[in-house]
Design an enzyme around this catalytic site. Structure first.
Site, PDB file in Angstrom:
ATOM      1  N   GLU A 256       0.834  -1.209   0.000  1.00  5.52           N
ATOM      2  CA  GLU A 256       0.000   0.000   0.000  1.00  5.52           C
ATOM      3  C   GLU A 256       0.863   1.252   0.000  1.00  5.52           C
ATOM      4  O   GLU A 256       0.614   2.206  -0.733  1.00  5.52           O
ATOM      5  CB  GLU A 256      -0.893   0.033   1.246  1.00  5.52           C
ATOM      6  CG  GLU A 256      -2.264  -0.541   1.058  1.00  5.52           C
ATOM      7  CD  GLU A 256      -3.127  -0.325   2.287  1.00  5.52           C
ATOM      8  OE1 GLU A 256      -4.187  -0.942   2.338  1.00  5.52           O
ATOM      9  OE2 GLU A 256      -2.741   0.442   3.172  1.00  5.52           O
TER      10      GLU A 256
ATOM     11  N   GLY B 125     -16.660  41.336 -20.891  1.00  3.16           N
ATOM     12  CA  GLY B 125     -17.775  41.185 -21.832  1.00  3.16           C
ATOM     13  C   GLY B 125     -19.001  41.852 -21.259  1.00  3.16           C
ATOM     14  O   GLY B 125     -19.011  42.352 -20.126  1.00  3.16           O
TER      15      GLY B 125
ATOM     16  N   GLY C 107     -22.857  42.347 -19.733  1.00  2.00           N
ATOM     17  CA  GLY C 107     -23.556  41.672 -18.655  1.00  2.00           C
ATOM     18  C   GLY C 107     -24.356  40.486 -19.162  1.00  2.00           C
ATOM     19  O   GLY C 107     -24.990  40.553 -20.209  1.00  2.00           O
TER      20      GLY C 107
ATOM     21  N   GLY D 132     -21.705  35.540 -19.291  1.00  2.00           N
ATOM     22  CA  GLY D 132     -21.167  34.328 -18.670  1.00  2.00           C
ATOM     23  C   GLY D 132     -19.783  34.483 -18.075  1.00  2.00           C
ATOM     24  O   GLY D 132     -19.065  33.490 -17.936  1.00  2.00           O
ATOM     25  N   LYS D 133     -19.394  35.689 -17.663  1.00  2.00           N
ATOM     26  CA  LYS D 133     -18.055  35.900 -17.108  1.00  2.00           C
ATOM     27  C   LYS D 133     -17.894  35.180 -15.771  1.00  2.00           C
ATOM     28  O   LYS D 133     -16.909  34.471 -15.546  1.00  2.00           O
ATOM     29  CB  LYS D 133     -17.812  37.403 -16.938  1.00  2.00           C
ATOM     30  CG  LYS D 133     -17.890  38.209 -18.226  1.00  2.00           C
ATOM     31  CD  LYS D 133     -17.616  39.674 -17.984  1.00  2.00           C
ATOM     32  CE  LYS D 133     -18.679  40.349 -17.139  1.00  2.00           C
ATOM     33  NZ  LYS D 133     -20.001  40.371 -17.776  1.00  2.00           N
ATOM     34  N   THR D 134     -18.876  35.357 -14.890  1.00  2.00           N
ATOM     35  CA  THR D 134     -18.803  34.687 -13.589  1.00  2.00           C
ATOM     36  C   THR D 134     -18.877  33.181 -13.753  1.00  2.00           C
ATOM     37  O   THR D 134     -18.163  32.435 -13.072  1.00  2.00           O
ATOM     38  CB  THR D 134     -19.940  35.186 -12.687  1.00  2.00           C
ATOM     39  OG1 THR D 134     -19.814  36.599 -12.505  1.00  2.00           O
ATOM     40  CG2 THR D 134     -19.902  34.498 -11.342  1.00  2.00           C
TER      41      THR D 134
END
Length: 1437
Positions: free
Chosen positions: A98, A233, A235, A238-240
């Site tokens: 192991e 980009g 609002g 899709g940045k977050t």
């Protein structure tokens, strides 16, 4: 300087972000008999209670089970391995195995191992002493005679040494409490694995490729300094989501171990507003450096503490939704805050915030493509990615509306769940009128962060100027707002991702961003458009104009409705109420009459097709800046006369009915004056010659102008008088034209230019003088230091002292002698125009012009030789250089010259160069590619237009059924060609559009079509070719044949043809050598002309060409019989063999060559289906013989045959080959029946050549068919030549096709005639309906006016009602107060009554006492008086 990485969404969805590689948080390795029921059992219990998923073998594998692959898998899929090294650990071979696997799988993968020395000295483990030495000695004795076991023992010893060297925990009985020791280990494990993945969107469509791009840009694991990556980009793009996905990938792939700390700081903007910067600093200190309960007295103290802590650790920091510079100042001020190897991701809408770090990697998120948008919408609305056909239309409309914004797709999709299609349609219509609040709120964040002036600019663009050219937008809005520049404001809008400037310098913005801006303006007055600041919708403008509902709130009106036929019917009075209207823009709009009033506050007046002959008499806009009335009915602009308009800079009256330009001396700041095509203009006032700031003066096409005013314009750059066909004298120059760039005076009656013209073309400026007159060309002057130089056919005389030396003194000598000028004097020239001259040679000095990028030689009819090419040439135009030699053409069409791409060449030629890999004989061509769109050059051979007119060609590319536009080629001029020309152009496609439509790891089909345009008929496209740039394109990923067909062998009669790319290319090259249609080669690589050879290879005489058909073949890669109809001519090449050749080997060779030649599509009948055998027909021809490859060079040296002559030779030789084939037949005469059948067929074609109605005569057609069937059944022994039988077969096919088609067409004519009559009737009814509609509209307008009056009355009544209601409310309030006062008085009265009752009971007693007191008072008074008297008397005495 920031690095820019573009982000385009892909439809592929791999396991890049979603795979979770760890099944367990921790793996426990221990000796069961030592610690299972004690220390390890308690450790396991505590770990699991803390929510740590821990693997222990007795639960997962069962007691006593050997170590198998499942155990190794558990080790591999664990984040952390905890090895409990007890006294008897080394006595177990299972434990040691192991340990070896743990060090291999875990430590080797960069994960974490925590050794726990439980009642064992670490030195015993490291040195293998004590119980560990004893256990290993036992193993060694056991393995003495087993070499493989001894090797295993060696690995065990090394493993124990390594585990002992790791930092861990040491517990010794008596040193403390065991439960506290366990708590320390559990806390350590908790800290190491606490980075769980963050929740992400349900449907991460197209996200994986984005994550892969970002991780690649971050280069996690490298210590090459600090990297900052900005994801920006609009609002909702899709940045977050992308930042969360990157964070999860790091956690899942244990890349967090590359960093000392990792933190995702979400919603910076929102949390900063709610809690302040100090709260964000405290949170960051806790997350990154473990500083909890930090007391910060100021943001500055937090900055100091963060900087000190961050410099000591390698961190991974994500700051989400940053919108203020102060936030970055407080949380991640500069690069020197961070330790080398740290990584910072910042998501923002404002790119200006990212410039502070200098080397920020800019990663812009673009919208989803239509495919991914449809998939996301379907998953949200229908919970499936399989779209039913019934939903496709409405879903496609939503995709168009959302314009690839994920937020909009998710919000609308969620709202659609469980609703019907009709409800979807209704909701979408509502969204188009009034945007969804949730979407509007998110998008409006960027707008709210703007300054007031920037907000105004954004609203102007979103309402009125989307898609307009940047220069025009600047000019109009600068005038509207009375400012000198908009550069800063536009820069802010770009940085905040609200607008973009495209490759064509157009102002663009996302459709939903535009809707957001327009909704802000709509909310200024939701019900009354006349009270809004801007008007742009047709229905709102109609309401305001036709009902006079304007107000002083309106500042801008923009009318541009090219697709509407609606006429605005008004009384011309609508502008009277618009006291603050500053911009009026009208184009493509029908207005019934001109205005009776225009506001004097106007600063921009642009009105195309202005309907009145004059402007209102009281119109004197002193602040007017832009005045443009093109194509208008205006005949007079007297309002400009003798008045001062100091702000006016632009006047455009092109195409108007203006008759006289008055005195405009008051417009002293005029910069641009354009009077083009004012065909009624007779007189121009002298004042225009003294407008000192004028830079453009254009009066092209003013045919009635005979005299032009004198000019004293020091700042003039462009003087354009072309087409002034009545103008006899060039304007008199009263000063120096110090800044002149262009002078156009062609197509005028000016016979000569003034000798002083050279003074105006100073060497410090690039000047173009264009003048064509009836006189012969004279001298040509050089401008050697210019970037752009033009030689025009002008009568220009040399002036004393000029530094511009003439190239040739005499035109006659110049015509025949080589161009002897020292072209090296043009070393700085970038654009050289030498059109329409008669020189014959351009010498080799042209090679030395290293700066030259564009060379124009159009119309040099005598030019024969070009002896050099500038090394950096990008554009060369040699239109109508009809005398150009083949050697010069070959040099200009050299493959190496065009291999690097980026070149646009035009020259006379009727053939495609041989090095072009793929070509077609019409205006369309296609190919397939995969992985990456290859870079290409497009070769187009264009015939001269039938009539002389302005013509052009325009390439269009369709990739997977989506149109993709070239970046810099809109159309190419082809006017005035005298013969065939080849155009070699580099059509770079817009990358953003290409990335949207290509399919990854699949074949993509590209169809290129070259469209032609002209006033009557555009030029004919003869040939089209595509060259693939080898250094940037892999030919392995390019196919000219449909790849599905490319994978299987096609059965064509007796031949098995495997259509491979190599075979196609070889055939294409042979075809080019003879200029054959696509898919037809020159018979074989071995074709040669050796007719005098006495010994012939059987292959030489065995092959001939009987027919080169199917001229309409346009593209080989078709694979369906429905795509093309070949019934009328189904033979490409008919091959026949000479029966003098019987050798088997030669016959096999012939068959092999035949396979290569049979490039017929798979749906055609076998090549020899009409033959009895492969060698059954004897035909002799010497027109095309077999030419060995070794004779190619000698053949070229014997005869100088150019590409242009090959087609003519082929036509002549093909004619005699066909003639030989028809005459060299078996000497058998046809019988009478055959002759009769031939006569019937001949008579049918002869008598009915122009009358297709014969196909309706059943008897004639039956006779014709019988004759054709009989002739088709005859063999060569029946007296018909092979060519004749082929012609009969073709005639039979044509007859069958034409007869059936004509009958079908006739039936169609008969069936459609009643419908056409009905259509005429409906047309009349429709006209009647139209009249009724107009009457109804008039009635409706009357009702609208009445309704407007009633609305005003209603408003007045409502106002009175509101006043009355307010009075009622006040009275009720007063009434309530009165009632309360009354109650209070009543209560007070009762209290007084009670007091009075009490007093009433005491009154008798009190009265008695009162009376007694009165009596007593009288007594005392008497006594006092008596005593006083007594005292007085005593004293006196």
């Amino acid at each position: 300087m920031a690095c820019v990485a573009s982000a385009t969404t892909s439809s592929s969805y791999s396991s890049f972000t979603t795979t979770f590689p760890f099944a367990y948080d921790a793996f426990l390795s221990f000796r069961g008999e030592d610690t299972r029921s004690g220390f390890t059992g308690y450790l396991y219990y505590t770990l699991t209670n803390r929510g740590i998923n821990t693997f222990i073998d007795d639960e997962k594998l069962g007691r006593g089970k050997e170590i198998i692959s499942s155990l190794f898998t558990a080790i591999e899929k664990s984040r952390i391995a905890i090895v409990v090294l007890s006294k008897n650990y080394a006595s177990s071979s299972f434990c040691l195995d192991e340990l070896v696997k743990i060090l291999e799988y875990v430590k080797g993968k960069g994960r974490l191992i925590i050794p726990v020395f439980y009642d064992v000295d670490p030195s015993d483990v490291r040195k293998q002493t004590g119980t560990y030495g004893e256990a290993l000695a036992v193993h060694e004795n056991k393995f003495k005679l087993k070499a493989d076991k001894l090797e295993m023992l060696k690995r065990w010893r090394m493993a124990l040494e390594k585990i002992a060297d790791l930092s861990g925990y040491h517990f010794k009985h008596g040193d403390g409490y065991e439960h506290k020791f366990v708590a320390k280990i559990v806390e350590h494990v908790s800290i190491e694995i606490k980075r769980a993945t963050l929740p992400i969107v349900d449907h991460p469509i197209g996200l994986d490729s984005q994550v892969e791009n970002v991780v690649s840009l971050l280069n996690v694991g490298s210590n090459d300094g600090v990297r900052v990556l900005g994801i920006h980009g609009i609002g909702g793009i899709g940045k977050t989501t992308l930042a969360v996905a990157v964070y999860n990938w790091l956690v899942n792939h244990f890349a967090v171990l590359s960093f000392d700390s990792i933190c995702f700081h979400e919603n910076i903007r929102e949390n900063s507003d709610k809690h302040g910067l100090q709260h964000l600093q405290k949170t960051l200190l806790f997350e990154l450096v473990g500083k909890n309960k930090v007391a910060l007295t100021s943001v500055r103290e937090g900055i100091s503490m963060l900087k000190q802590r961050l410099q000591q650790k390698k961190v991974f920091l994500i700051l989400d939704d940053v919108d203020q510079q102060e936030q970055l100042d407080a949380l991640a001020g500069k690069l020197d805050w961070f330790s080398p190897g740290s990584r910072v991701i910042i998501t923002t809408r404002d790119t200006s915030l990212l410039s502070r770090y200098g080397n920020t990697i800019m990663y812009e998120l673009d919208k989803l493509n239509d495919k991914d948008s449809l998939e996301l919408l379907s998953l949200k609305a229908l919970k499936t990615n399989k779209v039913d056909q019934s939903h496709l239309d409405i879903l496609s409309n939503v995709v168009t509306y959302a314009s690839g914004l994920p937020l909009a797709l998710e919000v609308i999709g969620s709202n659609f769940v469980g609703k019907s299609i009709d409800q979807w349609k209704s909701a979408l219509d509502q969204y188009r009128r009034i945007p969804n609040k949730k979407i509007q709120t998110v998008l409006k964040v960027s707008f709210d962060g703007l300054e007031e002036f920037e907000k105004e600019i954004f609203l102007d663009i979103s309402c009125c100027f989307k898609g307009c050219e940047l220069t025009n937008v600047k000019r109009i809005l600068c005038a509207h707002h009375n400012v000198d520049s908009l550069d800063y404001g536009l820069k802010v809008l770009v940085e905040k991702s609200l607008i973009k400037i495209d490759a064509y310098r157009g102002v663009i913005l996302h459709a939903l961003i535009q809707d957001m801006g327009r909704e802000i303006v709509r909310r200024e007055s939701p019900k009354k458009p006349g009270k809004r600041s801007r008007l742009w919708l047709l229905e709102d403008i109609v309401q305001v104009f036709e009902m006079n509902m304007g107000s002083d709130k309106i500042e801008m009106i923009h009318m541009d409705f090219p697709n509407s036929e609606k006429e605005i019917r008004w009384d011309g009075e609508a502008f009277k109420k618009m006291g603050n209207l500053r911009t009026l823009f009208i184009r493509h709009t029908y207005i019934s009459q001109g205005p009776k009033y225009l506001p004097n506050c106007l600063r921009v007046l642009i009105w195309e097709e202005y309907p009145s002959a004059s402007l209102p008499l009281d119109f004197h806009p002193e602040g007017l800046v832009v005045f443009q009335l093109p194509s208008s009915s205006i005949g007079s602009v007297r309002f400009l006369e003798k008045r001062k308009y100091m702000s006016l800079t632009v006047i455009t009256l092109d195409g108007s009915k203006l008759e006289e330009l008055p005195d405009i001396s008051g417009v002293q700041n005029l910069v641009k004056l354009s009077l083009n095509n004012c065909v009624n203009l007779i007189k121009i006032h002298e004042s225009i010659g003294f407008l000192d700031k004028l830079s453009l003066l254009s009066a092209q096409g003013c045919r009635m102008i005979k005299r032009f005013p004198s000019i004293k314009l020091n700042n003039l750059e462009y003087l354009r008088l072309s087409g002034c066909s009545s103008l006899e004298h060039f304007p008199k120059m009263l000063g120096k034209l110090k800044h002149i760039l262009e002078i156009y005076s062609d197509d005028t009656l000016i016979k000569e230019l003034p000798s002083s013209i050279k003074r105006f073309c100073l060497l410090s400026h690039s000047s173009i003088v264009k003048h064509t007159a009836s006189c012969p060309p004279g001298r040509i002057f050089m401008f050697p230091y210019e970037e752009k130089v033009s030689f025009e056919r002008s009568e220009v005389e040399e002036e004393q002292g000029s530094s511009m030396a003439p190239l040739e003194e005499k035109h006659s000598a110049f015509k025949y002698e080589p161009f002897k000028a020292d072209l090296t004097r043009f070393s700085n020239v970038e654009d050289l125009d030498m059109s329409e001259h008669n020189f014959t040679v351009l010498n080799e000095s042209l090679k030395e012009l290293c700066s030259l990028k564009s060379l124009t030689l159009d119309g040099c009819l005598e030019l024969r030789e070009i002896k050099g090419i500038p090394p950096n040439i990008k554009r060369l135009s040699a239109r109508n250089c009809v005398s150009l030699s083949h050697a010069s053409k070959n040099m200009l069409l050299n493959k190496e010259l065009h291999e690097d791409g980026g070149k646009d060449f035009i020259l006379p030629s009727s053939s495609i160069p041989k090095w072009v890999e793929h070509s077609s004989n019409n205006d369309s061509i296609s190919f397939w590619f995969r992985s990456k769109l290859p870079e290409i050059s497009l070769c187009v051979v264009v015939e001269p237009p039938v009539v002389f007119s302005r013509t052009r060609i325009c390439p269009e590319f369709i990739i997977n059924n989506s149109v993709c536009t070239p970046e810099h080629i809109e159309s190419v001029e082809t006017s005035g060609q005298l013969e065939d020309h080849i155009f070699i152009i580099d059509p770079k496609l817009m990358k953003s559009k290409v990335d949207e439509v290509i399919l990854e790891n699949e074949w993509n089909r590209v169809v290129c079509t070259v469209k032609s345009f002209g006033l009557q008929r555009g030029p004919a496209i003869k040939k089209l070719g595509i060259h693939f740039h080898k250094d940037r394109s892999s030919m392995e990923n390019i196919q000219f044949i449909d790849p599905p067909l490319h994978k299987e062998e096609l059965n064509m009669g007796n031949f098995q043809v495997n259509l491979q790319q190599q075979m196609y290319t070889a055939s294409h090259e042979r075809r080019l050598s003879l200029d054959l249609p696509l898919g037809m080669s020159s018979l074989n690589d071995n074709v040669n002309r050796e007719s005098n050879s006495s010994v012939q290879d059987p292959c030489v005489d065995d092959l001939c060409t009987l027919r080169l058909g199917l001229e309409y073949i346009d593209d080989l890669p078709c694979h369906s019989s429905s795509e093309r109809d070949y019934d009328s001519d189904s033979t490409l090449l008919i091959l026949a063999s000479n029966n003098t050749a019987n050798d088997g080997e030669r016959d096999d060779h012939l068959r092999m060559n035949s396979m290569q030649l049979s490039l017929r599509p798979c749906w055609q009948e076998p090549l020899d289906s009409r033959k009895q055998g492969s060698n059954s027909v004897q035909i002799t021809s010497t027109s095309y013989n077999i030419r060995g490859a070794e004779t190619d060079e000698s053949f070229r040296n014997q005869v100088d045959v150019s590409q242009d002559d090959d087609a003519d030779d082929l036509e002549m030789e093909g004619f005699y080959a066909s003639l030989d084939a028809e005459t060299n037949v078996l000497s058998v005469s046809p019988n009478e029946e055959t002759k009769e059948a031939l006569k019937i067929v001949l008579d049918f074609f002869t008598n009915n050549n122009d009358d297709a109605s014969v196909f309706l005569d059943a008897e004639h057609c039956s006779t014709m068919k019988t004759s054709l069937d009989y002739l088709s059944s005859l063999s060569a022994n029946d007296g018909l030549s092979e060519a004749m039988r082929a012609l009969i077969s073709e005639a039979s096919t044509v007859f069958a096709h034409c007869s059936s088609s004509y009958i079908e067409a006739n039936m169609k004519v008969e069936s459609t005639a009643p419908e056409l009559l009905r259509a005429d009737k409906l047309k009349a009814e429709l006209e009647h309906n139209k009249n009724q509609f107009n009457d109804t509209v008039a009635s409706e307008k009357e009702l609208q006016q009445k309704l407007a009056c009633l609305e005003e009355m209603k408003e007045e009544l409502e106002k009175q009602i509101r006043t009355a209601n307010a009075n009622i409310m006040a009275s009720r309030k007063e009434q309530n107060m009165t009632r309360k006062r009354k109650r209070d008085i009543y209560v007070e009265g009762k209290a007084l009554k009670a007091q009075m009752d009490v007093l009433n009971q005491k009154v008798p007693h009190l009265q008695h006492e009162h009376d007694l007191a009165k009596v007593n008072q009288e007594k005392i008074k008497a006594e006092w008086s008596e005593f006083g008297e007594k005292f007085r008397k005593t004293v006196v005495e």
